[in-house]
Design an enzyme around this catalytic site. Structure first.
Site, PDB file in Angstrom:
ATOM      1  N   ASP A   1     -14.130 -24.957  -8.675  1.00  0.00           N
ATOM      2  CA  ASP A   1     -12.422 -24.980  -8.778  1.00  0.00           C
ATOM      3  C   ASP A   1     -12.026 -23.328  -8.569  1.00  0.00           C
ATOM      4  OD1 ASP A   1     -12.980 -27.548  -9.301  1.00  0.00           O
ATOM      5  OD2 ASP A   1     -12.071 -27.405 -11.354  1.00  0.00           O
TER       6      ASP A   1
ATOM      7  N   TYR B   1     -23.862 -26.557 -14.783  1.00  0.00           N
ATOM      8  CA  TYR B   1     -22.615 -25.693 -15.157  1.00  0.00           C
ATOM      9  C   TYR B   1     -22.947 -25.045 -16.697  1.00  0.00           C
ATOM     10  CZ  TYR B   1     -20.023 -26.531 -10.849  1.00  0.00           C
ATOM     11  OH  TYR B   1     -19.773 -26.588  -9.637  1.00  0.00           O
TER      12      TYR B   1
END
Lengths: 245, 245
Positions: free
Chosen positions: A53, A111
């Protein structure tokens, strides 16, 4: 044509995310494609393993692309590092077998989310972590995180703009680790929906602050309602850390 | 009046250095004094232990000041952290004996310099380290560093604008340590002239690159000529790390 694989590290702070948009000047993918097109004299398209993102960082993003075999892996790496901005680095480049595909061949992705959990800000990490002043209850967060593990329909943890056919993703593990004032959260899974990791971390922060109970997590997932989760954690604390092939 | 001691951490990137200049808006000292004056309603002057140059960071700068005893150490710390910008943090505050003086009582100071020694940039540390592409010869740099140890007239390693009466300083130790792509140089001494640590590091980089020989260091110090040293290393790689009292 050779199939080149690159390992990329970037500070996502200035960019609208990995994925190219329009002329690509505001995306990491676009920046790299522009340099490769400049080098080869023809349009190059690169395939990234994970679409980070806007504002999200990468310690190890993987991408592949095909260009003329006249370039050695070392030449490609050097050219990219010479012309890419200083917040994007190519830390490795290799020539792979033709069927190698950075997205389809990715097995699991890790992540990493960094929370700075002190009453004062961290001057050097303020753009690379989220500052949470209130002391978090890590035991409760660990308990809550176990409810995310497994295959679930993660509609509640997706972005309303998401147009994916399936909202089902599998989370293999979530690890929480305290280290020198930081709380590091690693989320490992087969893939993630747009904003999903930040919504999971945001929910864990709510649990750690006592505003959501650990055993409410399963109900939130099952509800498929986006307004039941915690707010999205800040982009600057998130890193694509590792991808397994 | 109480004598308060604070431990300060800051990202020096946006500032003209520790020392107040004019209205203080561009110095760390000025930023802190302005908040304390706001809190107490009268002018407060703080004494810093070490005057860091423009752009130089601190992991642990020490300062003291006298204000009304109506404030607890915790109140002072919280007020400062609430109103200081996010690149300056007060990590501790205590009330000391009246004779405590952050500058006069400091015994030895450790400055840490971070060099990122890889062919590509470090996206997250580009503002907090100096990037040197050429692989440095650390053995030669270690050999060179030994010549700085001891009491010397460091005129050659000072800034021409320096108006200090004595250019004699004592360096107790210089440690070089390689870690995950970084070369960390710690310089420990009783005090340093303006720009001195950056000139020493700049000279060590010249040695590591083969442009200055390790055994030329003593001659450069003795020459007292500023044009014999290596260029000043970048401010962003330098941190005031530790001060002993």
């Amino acid at each position: 044509m050779n199939n080149y694989k690159i390992v990329i590290q970037y500070d996502g702070g200035r960019y609208k995310g990995w994925q190219r948009q329009g002329n690509g000047d505001s995306s990491i993918q676009g920046k790299i494609e522009n340099v490769l097109s400049e080098m080869t004299g023809s349009t190059v398209e690169i395939i990234g393993c994970s679409r980070t993102d806007a504002g999200v960082h990468a310690m190890s993003q993987i991408a592949n692309f095909r260009i003329s075999e006249q370039y050695s892996a070392k030449e490609v790496k050097n050219y990219l590092n010479k012309y890419l901005p200083h917040d994007i680095s190519v830390i490795a480049c290799s020539i792979e077998v033709d069927r190698f595909h950075a997205r389809y061949n990715a097995k699991d992705k890790t992540y990493l989310y960094k929370i700075w959990n002190k009453e004062y800000t961290h001057p050097f990490m303020r753009k690379y972590s989220m500052h949470v002043e209130q002391k978090l209850n890590v035991a409760a967060m660990k308990q809550a995180s176990s409810h995310f593990i497994g295959k679930h329909d993660f509609t509640a943890y997706s972005n309303a703009k998401s147009k994916k056919k399936s909202m089902v993703r599998e989370i293999y593990a979530i690890h929480l680790e305290e280290e020198a004032g930081f709380l590091q959260i690693r989320v490992i899974g087969d893939g993630f929906l747009y904003n999903m990791v930040r919504k999971i971390v945001g929910t864990l922060i709510e649990v750690g602050s006592g505003r959501i109970k650990p055993d409410h997590i399963s109900g939130i997932i099952e509800s498929k309602k986006r307004d039941q989760t915690g707010p999205m954690a800040e982009a600057g604390g998130l890193y694509l850390e590792k991808v397994k092939f």
